[in-house]
Design an enzyme around this catalytic site. Structure first.
Site, short mmCIF file in Angstrom:
data_model
loop_
_atom_site.label_atom_id
_atom_site.label_comp_id
_atom_site.label_asym_id
_atom_site.label_seq_id
_atom_site.Cartn_x
_atom_site.Cartn_y
_atom_site.Cartn_z
N SER A 169 2.83 8.74 6.11
CA SER A 169 2.82 9.84 5.11
C SER A 169 1.62 9.62 4.10
CB SER A 169 4.08 9.76 4.05
OG SER A 169 4.45 8.50 3.45
N ASP A 226 5.74 10.04 -6.45
CA ASP A 226 7.13 10.22 -6.09
C ASP A 226 7.92 8.92 -5.64
OD1 ASP A 226 6.87 9.54 -3.50
OD2 ASP A 226 7.38 11.70 -2.69
N HIS A 276 5.35 7.40 -3.31
CA HIS A 276 3.78 7.68 -2.94
C HIS A 276 2.84 8.19 -4.38
CE1 HIS A 276 6.07 9.41 0.18
NE2 HIS A 276 5.18 8.88 1.05
#
Ligand SMILES: *[C@@H]1O[C@H](CO)[C@@H](O)[C@H](O)[C@H]1NC(C)=O
Ligand SMILES: *[C@@H]1O[C@H](CO)[C@@H](O)[C@H](O)[C@H]1NC(C)=O
Ligand SMILES: *[C@@H]1O[C@H](CO)[C@@H](O)[C@H](O)[C@H]1NC(C)=O
Ligand SMILES: *[C@@H]1O[C@H](CO)[C@@H](O)[C@H](O)[C@H]1NC(C)=O
Length: 369
Positions: free
Chosen positions: A39, A320, A323
């Site tokens: 990610s 978040d 991240h």
């Protein structure tokens, strides 16, 4: 760019009778960027697979800062590869699984949020590294069809390959393997992937080491904060082994060159001294809920519908629960690109990209890179 090079081709074919075929030749200093991993690098591949919203970020407020729509990137804006492409003079690198016809000559991004080096990590919900390599081989084939074998090989050997992987393996470890054995599996599978890329011509690789996993808001919420040292210890262990793995590859594979960025150190410095780097808040995620914003609810589509969202993501280190924000990513990308030896070694990415440009004057060096 495309229009002007097509125009020049047309012009050339009128004035000097060069065949249109030679217009497929890329500029001598063209360096493509291929991207693999998780990610931290996924530009939205997971929008197109059968998965759950846990592994997707294609809903608001993701993407709010730069793209103004949720592209699928796990942040408010751009990620490291977006900045690296920009610094290298490339457009945004295409998302492999996005439907439609792609031009692969600038490279392509295969990264998938949640993916690990091990197939077991989030199996069935992500594109694992092995599958990403399989897709890369398809791209290699299509480049050979488009450009011819020699030109495709040249493009692939001049290209830079960036890989971010391992975090999801360590975060989901549920085997009785010792730390040592588990890290060997992660690095072993990474090595297999690198050798596959090498076989297709890849020579120049960009890595970051492991982030301090225990300091992610999600992990802090699990352990009660301030950081989960046990989880971070796994990252440290990985980081002690990674340079050895890469140096071994360098000995084994002629011409293998790499850049290794110490993102672990960069993150620690920012978490302990946020204001020095322009962050007002490095404890709590901009988007999420619960302690530290550690409940992974950003966007309200992962089971929990309520979430907090900060006014200005650039004030926050974390966007978040897992991240960093675009601002943090930009700082990392700048160091990877042009940082000095104390943070990125033995080369920075700029050096890897420019390597081939200098070989224009010394064509024989090409094979040694
Ligand atoms: C998608 O995944 C779900 C759950 O894993 C499964 O039930 C469903 O059949 C899958 N759909 C497709 C089209 O593969
Ligand atoms: C790990 O060990 C425990 C107890 O020794 C055992 O019950 C469990 O099945 C093992 N798990 C795996 C994944 O091997
Ligand atoms: C790759 O990972 C698998 C587990 O998914 C493991 O069994 C295997 O030994 C690893 N390969 C290497 C070369 O380490
Ligand atoms: C960071 O933001 C959270 C949520 O808005 C707040 O509770 C916390 O006090 C802030 N921390 C700092 C150091 O400003």
């Amino acid at each position: 760019m495309e229009i002007s090079s097509a125009f020049i081709c047309l012009l050339l074919s009128f004035t000097t009778f060069v065949t249109l075929g030679s217009c497929h030749n890329l500029p001598e200093n063209h360096v493509a960027l291929f991207i693999f991993g998780d990610s931290l690098f996924d530009p939205g591949n997971n929008n197109y697979i059968n998965t759950t919203t846990d592994f997707q970020a294609n809903f608001i407020p993701y993407g709010e800062t730069f793209f103004k729509y949720p592209t699928g990137r796990f942040s408010d804006g751009r990620l490291i590869p977006d900045f690296i492409a920009q610094f290298a003079g490339l457009p945004i690198i295409p998302t492999y699984l996005k439907p439609g016809k792609h031009k692969f000559t600038d490279g392509v991004n295969f990264a998938s949020g949640g993916a690990g080096a091990l197939v077991e990590s989030h199996q069935g919900f992500v594109v694992d590294l092995e599958t990403q390599i399989k897709y890369f081989k398809r791209v290699e084939k299509s480049l050979r069809q488009e450009l011819g074998d020699a030109e495709a090989k040249k493009l692939l050997s001049k290209a830079v390959y960036m890989i971010s992987v391992g975090g999801n393996d360590y975060l989901t470890k549920n085997s009785n393997a010792s730390q040592e054995e588990f890290a060997s599996m992660v690095l072993g599978n990474l090595t297999v992937a690198l050798k596959e890329i090498y076989k297709k011509g890849g020579r120049k690789f960009g890595f970051s080491n492991m982030i301090p996993l225990g300091c992610l808001p999600y992990m802090k919420a699990q352990s009660g904060g301030p950081c989960d040292d046990e989880v971070t210890a796994i990252a440290k262990f990985h980081n002690a082994r990674l340079p050895k793995t890469l140096d071994k590859l360098k000995k084994e594979l002629q011409g293998f060159k790499y850049s290794l960025y110490n993102i672990y150190q960069s993150i620690n410095e920012r978490l302990s001294n946020p204001s020095k780097y322009g962050f007002k808040n490095a404890t709590t995620a901009c988007c999420g809920s619960g302690p530290y914003g550690g409940i992974y609810s950003c966007g309200g589509k992962r089971g929990v519908t309520e979430y907090d969202l900060c006014d200005n993501p650039a004030d926050f280190f974390f966007f978040d629960s897992y991240h960093p924000s675009e601002k943090a990513y930009r700082q990392f990308a700048e160091m990877m690109w042009s940082g000095t030896n104390d943070i990125v070694r033995p080369y920075n990415l700029k050096t890897l990209f420019e390597d081939e440009a200098s070989s224009i004057h010394h064509p024989n060096i090409v094979n040694e890179l």
